[in-house]
Write a protein that holds these residues in place. Structure first.
Motif, mmCIF file in Angstrom:
data_model
loop_
_atom_site.group_PDB
_atom_site.id
_atom_site.type_symbol
_atom_site.label_atom_id
_atom_site.label_comp_id
_atom_site.label_asym_id
_atom_site.label_seq_id
_atom_site.Cartn_x
_atom_site.Cartn_y
_atom_site.Cartn_z
ATOM 1 N N UNK A 251 20.559 -13.687 14.538
ATOM 2 C CA UNK A 251 20.415 -15.078 14.121
ATOM 3 C C UNK A 251 20.528 -15.899 15.324
ATOM 4 N N UNK A 252 21.240 -15.700 16.506
ATOM 5 C CA UNK A 252 21.407 -16.324 17.539
ATOM 6 C C UNK A 252 20.007 -16.463 18.454
ATOM 7 N N UNK A 253 19.424 -15.235 18.577
ATOM 8 C CA UNK A 253 18.189 -15.175 19.402
ATOM 9 C C UNK A 253 17.115 -15.986 18.480
ATOM 10 N N UNK A 254 16.974 -15.580 17.103
ATOM 11 C CA UNK A 254 15.954 -16.432 16.400
ATOM 12 C C UNK A 254 16.331 -17.822 16.661
ATOM 13 N N UNK A 255 17.475 -18.358 16.437
ATOM 14 C CA UNK A 255 17.797 -19.899 16.479
ATOM 15 C C UNK A 255 17.484 -20.350 17.769
ATOM 16 N N UNK A 256 17.730 -19.631 18.749
ATOM 17 C CA UNK A 256 17.534 -20.157 20.305
ATOM 18 C C UNK A 256 15.936 -20.322 20.296
ATOM 19 N N UNK A 257 15.252 -19.437 20.103
ATOM 20 C CA UNK A 257 13.680 -19.327 20.102
ATOM 21 C C UNK A 257 12.961 -20.506 19.265
ATOM 22 N N UNK A 258 13.533 -20.539 18.032
ATOM 23 C CA UNK A 258 13.076 -21.581 17.074
ATOM 24 C C UNK A 258 13.460 -22.970 17.381
ATOM 25 N N UNK A 259 14.581 -23.312 17.837
ATOM 26 C CA UNK A 259 15.209 -24.414 18.187
ATOM 27 C C UNK A 259 15.141 -25.036 19.584
ATOM 28 N N UNK A 260 14.856 -24.231 20.547
ATOM 29 C CA UNK A 260 14.854 -24.790 21.776
ATOM 30 C C UNK A 260 13.917 -25.968 22.073
ATOM 31 N N UNK A 261 12.983 -26.270 21.003
ATOM 32 C CA UNK A 261 12.237 -27.641 21.622
ATOM 33 C C UNK A 261 13.307 -28.791 21.089
ATOM 34 N N UNK A 262 14.066 -28.548 19.916
ATOM 35 C CA UNK A 262 14.941 -29.596 19.469
ATOM 36 C C UNK A 262 15.995 -29.720 20.533
ATOM 37 N N UNK A 263 16.672 -28.719 21.057
ATOM 38 C CA UNK A 263 17.584 -28.559 22.038
ATOM 39 C C UNK A 263 17.245 -29.390 23.241
ATOM 40 N N UNK A 264 15.975 -29.019 23.660
ATOM 41 C CA UNK A 264 15.533 -29.699 24.962
ATOM 42 C C UNK A 264 15.211 -31.196 24.668
ATOM 43 N N UNK A 265 14.988 -31.609 23.456
ATOM 44 C CA UNK A 265 14.778 -33.245 23.018
ATOM 45 C C UNK A 265 16.356 -33.818 23.100
ATOM 46 N N UNK A 266 17.175 -33.124 22.505
ATOM 47 C CA UNK A 266 18.558 -33.661 22.365
ATOM 48 C C UNK A 266 19.019 -33.848 23.890
ATOM 49 N N UNK A 267 18.844 -32.777 24.757
ATOM 50 C CA UNK A 267 19.338 -32.685 26.231
ATOM 51 C C UNK A 267 18.870 -33.774 26.758
ATOM 52 N N UNK A 268 17.496 -34.154 26.743
ATOM 53 C CA UNK A 268 16.993 -35.219 27.478
ATOM 54 C C UNK A 268 17.334 -36.578 27.107
ATOM 55 N N UNK A 269 17.438 -36.772 25.737
ATOM 56 C CA UNK A 269 18.053 -37.989 25.159
ATOM 57 C C UNK A 269 19.580 -38.128 25.591
ATOM 58 N N UNK A 270 20.224 -37.125 25.667
ATOM 59 C CA UNK A 270 21.625 -37.021 25.990
ATOM 60 C C UNK A 270 21.708 -37.423 27.500
#
Length: 186
Positions: free
Chosen positions: A13-32
């Motif tokens: 689940x962690x691997x699938x989550x990271x693969x699917x959600x990396x764009x969301x995480x990247x956006x949150x990181x940049x906005x952060x």
């Protein structure tokens, strides 16, 4: 809860989550970066059998906020972005790295700070400290936070006692669909 099957599911689940959600995480990181210039929050927490580990989250509070339990922090410490991240639970996404590293599971007792001595003691009395901490758990989906250490430890122990793969997935789904809340802020 510490079974090889749960560990395999956690990793998958962690691997699938990271693969699917990396764009969301990247956006949150940049906005952060614009919100606080330090979008990743790391903090030493109590892990399995009292072992220290570094927990990762997206920052939801001002960099100057004291390192205490969330229920002891003033609401003014939460940034505008932080309020959105906390409400949507997106602040928890970096913990997928903690799951991959074997420091956390998706389901388990929420990891506390070492200065939360009453909670640590209550959990030790009930054997709660013998399982990996989790991103979510029975207490979280029922709105019980760390401001009630005795009650939290009892519910954590109940979750461990009643644990099954079915409960694991029910708690993940309940969290993902918005049931429960994070720690209260005063």
């Amino acid at each position: 809860m510490n079974s090889p099957l749960v560990r395999l599911i956690d990793i998958t689940l962690a691997i699938v989550g990271l693969c699917l959600l990396w764009p969301v995480m990247a956006i949150v990181y940049v906005v952060g970066k614009f919100d606080s210039d330090s979008p990743i929050f790391s903090q030493t927490r109590v892990g399995i059998r009292g072992k220290a580990f570094t927990l990762y989250k997206f920052r939801t509070m001002a960099v100057s906020t004291k390192s205490v339990a969330t229920h002891m922090v003033d609401a003014q410490s939460v940034t505008k972005l932080g309020a959105i991240l906390r409400k949507s639970k997106l602040d928890e996404l970096p913990q997928l790295v903690n799951v991959l590293k074997g420091e956390m599971s998706f389901v388990g007792p929420r990891p506390c700070l070492f200065n939360q001595e009453e909670l640590i003691e209550e959990r030790q009395k009930r054997g709660v400290d013998t399982v990996l901490p989790g991103i979510t758990g029975l207490a979280q989906v029922n709105g019980i936070d760390m401001s009630e250490p005795g009650k939290l430890a009892v519910v954590d122990a109940k979750m461990i006692e009643q644990f099954s793969i079915g409960l694991y997935f029910r708690l993940i789904i309940a969290t993902a669909t918005g049931k429960g809340a994070g720690d209260r802020i005063r």
